[in-house]
Design a protein around this motif. Sequence first.
Motif, PDB file in Angstrom:
ATOM      1  N   VAL A   1      -4.603 -22.912   4.572  1.00 11.56           N
ATOM      2  CA  VAL A   1      -4.581 -21.465   4.365  1.00 11.56           C
ATOM      3  C   VAL A   1      -4.055 -21.178   2.962  1.00 11.56           C
ATOM      4  CG1 VAL A   1      -2.284 -21.288   5.422  1.00 11.56           C
ATOM      5  CG2 VAL A   1      -3.713 -19.247   5.239  1.00 11.56           C
ATOM      6  N   GLN A   2      -4.688 -20.225   2.302  1.00 14.40           N
ATOM      7  CA  GLN A   2      -4.309 -19.854   0.949  1.00 14.40           C
ATOM      8  C   GLN A   2      -3.255 -18.746   0.989  1.00 14.40           C
ATOM      9  OE1 GLN A   2      -6.375 -21.368  -1.683  1.00 14.40           O
ATOM     10  NE2 GLN A   2      -4.593 -20.893  -2.930  1.00 14.40           N
ATOM     11  N   THR A   3      -2.238 -18.889   0.160  1.00 15.48           N
ATOM     12  CA  THR A   3      -1.253 -17.821  -0.024  1.00 15.48           C
ATOM     13  C   THR A   3      -1.673 -17.001  -1.232  1.00 15.48           C
ATOM     14  OG1 THR A   3       0.540 -19.146   0.908  1.00 15.48           O
ATOM     15  CG2 THR A   3       1.172 -17.267  -0.445  1.00 15.48           C
ATOM     16  N   MET A   4      -1.720 -15.675  -1.041  1.00 20.70           N
ATOM     17  CA  MET A   4      -2.187 -14.780  -2.096  1.00 20.70           C
ATOM     18  C   MET A   4      -1.048 -13.900  -2.594  1.00 20.70           C
ATOM     19  SD  MET A   4      -5.349 -15.740  -1.823  1.00 20.70           S
ATOM     20  CE  MET A   4      -6.245 -14.591  -2.893  1.00 20.70           C
ATOM     21  N   LEU A   5      -1.038 -13.661  -3.894  1.00 21.21           N
ATOM     22  CA  LEU A   5      -0.159 -12.657  -4.484  1.00 21.21           C
ATOM     23  C   LEU A   5      -0.983 -11.385  -4.605  1.00 21.21           C
ATOM     24  CD1 LEU A   5       2.720 -12.389  -5.817  1.00 21.21           C
ATOM     25  CD2 LEU A   5       1.532 -12.646  -8.010  1.00 21.21           C
ATOM     26  N   VAL A   6      -0.524 -10.280  -4.004  1.00 20.97           N
ATOM     27  CA  VAL A   6      -1.309  -9.043  -3.986  1.00 20.97           C
ATOM     28  C   VAL A   6      -0.495  -7.879  -4.533  1.00 20.97           C
ATOM     29  CG1 VAL A   6      -2.653  -9.851  -2.001  1.00 20.97           C
ATOM     30  CG2 VAL A   6      -0.655  -8.414  -1.603  1.00 20.97           C
ATOM     31  N   TRP A   7      -1.198  -6.936  -5.146  1.00 18.55           N
ATOM     32  CA  TRP A   7      -0.570  -5.700  -5.616  1.00 18.55           C
ATOM     33  C   TRP A   7      -1.634  -4.612  -5.696  1.00 18.55           C
ATOM     34  CZ3 TRP A   7      -1.347 -10.034  -8.634  1.00 18.55           C
ATOM     35  CH2 TRP A   7      -2.204  -9.906  -9.739  1.00 18.55           C
ATOM     36  N   ARG A   8      -1.198  -3.380  -5.801  1.00 15.32           N
ATOM     37  CA  ARG A   8      -2.121  -2.240  -5.834  1.00 15.32           C
ATOM     38  C   ARG A   8      -2.906  -2.246  -7.143  1.00 15.32           C
ATOM     39  NH1 ARG A   8      -1.056   2.632  -2.359  1.00 15.32           N
ATOM     40  NH2 ARG A   8      -2.529   3.530  -3.835  1.00 15.32           N
ATOM     41  N   SER A   9      -4.236  -2.150  -7.017  1.00 17.98           N
ATOM     42  CA  SER A   9      -5.091  -2.164  -8.203  1.00 17.98           C
ATOM     43  C   SER A   9      -4.974  -0.887  -9.022  1.00 17.98           C
ATOM     44  CB  SER A   9      -6.553  -2.369  -7.792  1.00 17.98           C
ATOM     45  OG  SER A   9      -6.711  -3.571  -7.073  1.00 17.98           O
TER      46      SER A   9
ATOM     47  N   LEU B   1       0.820  -1.212   0.000  1.00 13.36           N
ATOM     48  CA  LEU B   1       0.000   0.000   0.000  1.00 13.36           C
ATOM     49  C   LEU B   1       0.854   1.262   0.000  1.00 13.36           C
ATOM     50  CD1 LEU B   1      -2.760  -1.097   2.535  1.00 13.36           C
ATOM     51  CD2 LEU B   1      -3.010  -0.849   0.059  1.00 13.36           C
ATOM     52  N   ASN B   2       2.019   1.209   0.644  1.00 10.32           N
ATOM     53  CA  ASN B   2       2.902   2.367   0.750  1.00 10.32           C
ATOM     54  C   ASN B   2       3.969   2.408  -0.337  1.00 10.32           C
ATOM     55  OD1 ASN B   2       1.520   3.218   3.036  1.00 10.32           O
ATOM     56  ND2 ASN B   2       2.948   2.264   4.458  1.00 10.32           N
ATOM     57  N   HIS B   3       3.815   1.563  -1.363  1.00 13.72           N
ATOM     58  CA  HIS B   3       4.739   1.550  -2.500  1.00 13.72           C
ATOM     59  C   HIS B   3       6.147   1.097  -2.117  1.00 13.72           C
ATOM     60  CE1 HIS B   3       1.709   3.777  -4.866  1.00 13.72           C
ATOM     61  NE2 HIS B   3       1.578   4.558  -3.809  1.00 13.72           N
TER      62      HIS B   3
ATOM     63  N   VAL C   1      -7.340 -11.441   2.866  1.00 11.73           N
ATOM     64  CA  VAL C   1      -6.824 -10.077   2.716  1.00 11.73           C
ATOM     65  C   VAL C   1      -8.019  -9.173   2.473  1.00 11.73           C
ATOM     66  CG1 VAL C   1      -5.294  -8.548   1.437  1.00 11.73           C
ATOM     67  CG2 VAL C   1      -4.672 -10.954   1.747  1.00 11.73           C
ATOM     68  N   ASP C   2      -8.397  -8.416   3.473  1.00  8.48           N
ATOM     69  CA  ASP C   2      -9.591  -7.574   3.385  1.00  8.48           C
ATOM     70  C   ASP C   2      -9.187  -6.150   3.017  1.00  8.48           C
ATOM     71  OD1 ASP C   2     -12.210  -6.725   3.506  1.00  8.48           O
ATOM     72  OD2 ASP C   2     -12.213  -6.458   5.694  1.00  8.48           O
ATOM     73  N   ARG C   3      -8.628  -5.988   1.829  1.00  7.48           N
ATOM     74  CA  ARG C   3      -8.222  -4.672   1.346  1.00  7.48           C
ATOM     75  C   ARG C   3      -8.706  -4.531  -0.094  1.00  7.48           C
ATOM     76  NH1 ARG C   3      -5.088  -1.793   5.198  1.00  7.48           N
ATOM     77  NH2 ARG C   3      -5.604  -0.126   3.732  1.00  7.48           N
ATOM     78  N   PRO C   4      -9.828  -3.835  -0.310  1.00  5.79           N
ATOM     79  CA  PRO C   4     -10.401  -3.727  -1.655  1.00  5.79           C
ATOM     80  C   PRO C   4      -9.490  -3.016  -2.647  1.00  5.79           C
ATOM     81  CG  PRO C   4     -11.506  -2.245  -0.109  1.00  5.79           C
ATOM     82  CD  PRO C   4     -10.643  -3.137   0.703  1.00  5.79           C
TER      83      PRO C   4
END
Length: 290
Positions: A261-269, A136-138, A149-152
Amino acid sequence: MELSSLRIFKTVAEEGGVTQAAARLNRVQSNVSARLTQLEESLGVSLFHRSGRRMLITEDGARLLAYTERLLQLADEAQEAMRGDRQPSGQLKIGSMETTAAARLPLVLGQFHRQYPQVDLLLDTGPSDYLIQAVLNHKVDVALVAAPVDRPELTQLPVFEEELVLLTDSLHPPVTSPSDVAKRTLLGFRSGCSYRRRLEAWFAEGGVSPARIAEFGTFEAIIGCVAAGMGVAMMPREVIRQRGLAESIRVHTLAPESALVQTMLVWRSDITQHAARDAFAAFFGAIQTR
């Protein structure tokens, strides 16, 4: 304000000093100091408190840092957009849980590097909460974290499913419920670790609580202390299997609701152009379909 000056300012803020920032930027210290002073003079504020060689960011500096990260990200996006369909290149900053980095990433990173040799891979490890904030903070471009991950504002891609197991010393009797390890010390990563939260929840569901919580920076240290009889821990079975550790500790299977538990790949939309990141995400997608 020049982007180069902002990059210098950001690096000094991250490194906490001119010496470290100069080494990271491959510049001489006098140049870094001069550019930083020029930036402060142009803005009319002090960006850092000087304490010997340490640089402590001021309130004004923290405010500028937030804008700096956004400006530099936009500049990087613009460069990516201008590259068009060229081969992915440049830096890709990856965040990962430590156990994922140890058990899952080496093969993936090796294959990705062979396919995209022009991408410079940088890896940072930490708990899921830390990594999500880093995205989120780049601070990182993409991260491997534990669900949910509860971050829309983040795009999420499921990449691995882990089975978590309970670890005790090798002489410990079988564990069928939290009461079997009541009053034992919980050994885990620092606060913000999703696996640690699962272990704490497992204790709570059984109506018991650990005697205390001991925090560690590496999974090797956790496993070593488990083997020495210091306490109990929860970790992916894959880590234990790959490192051949089953003989030095005892592994206890948990119920699926606690273990899987699922491992997620996340990035800023909101960052729509990033060729290296998109190639990395597509690489995981290709692995999933093999």
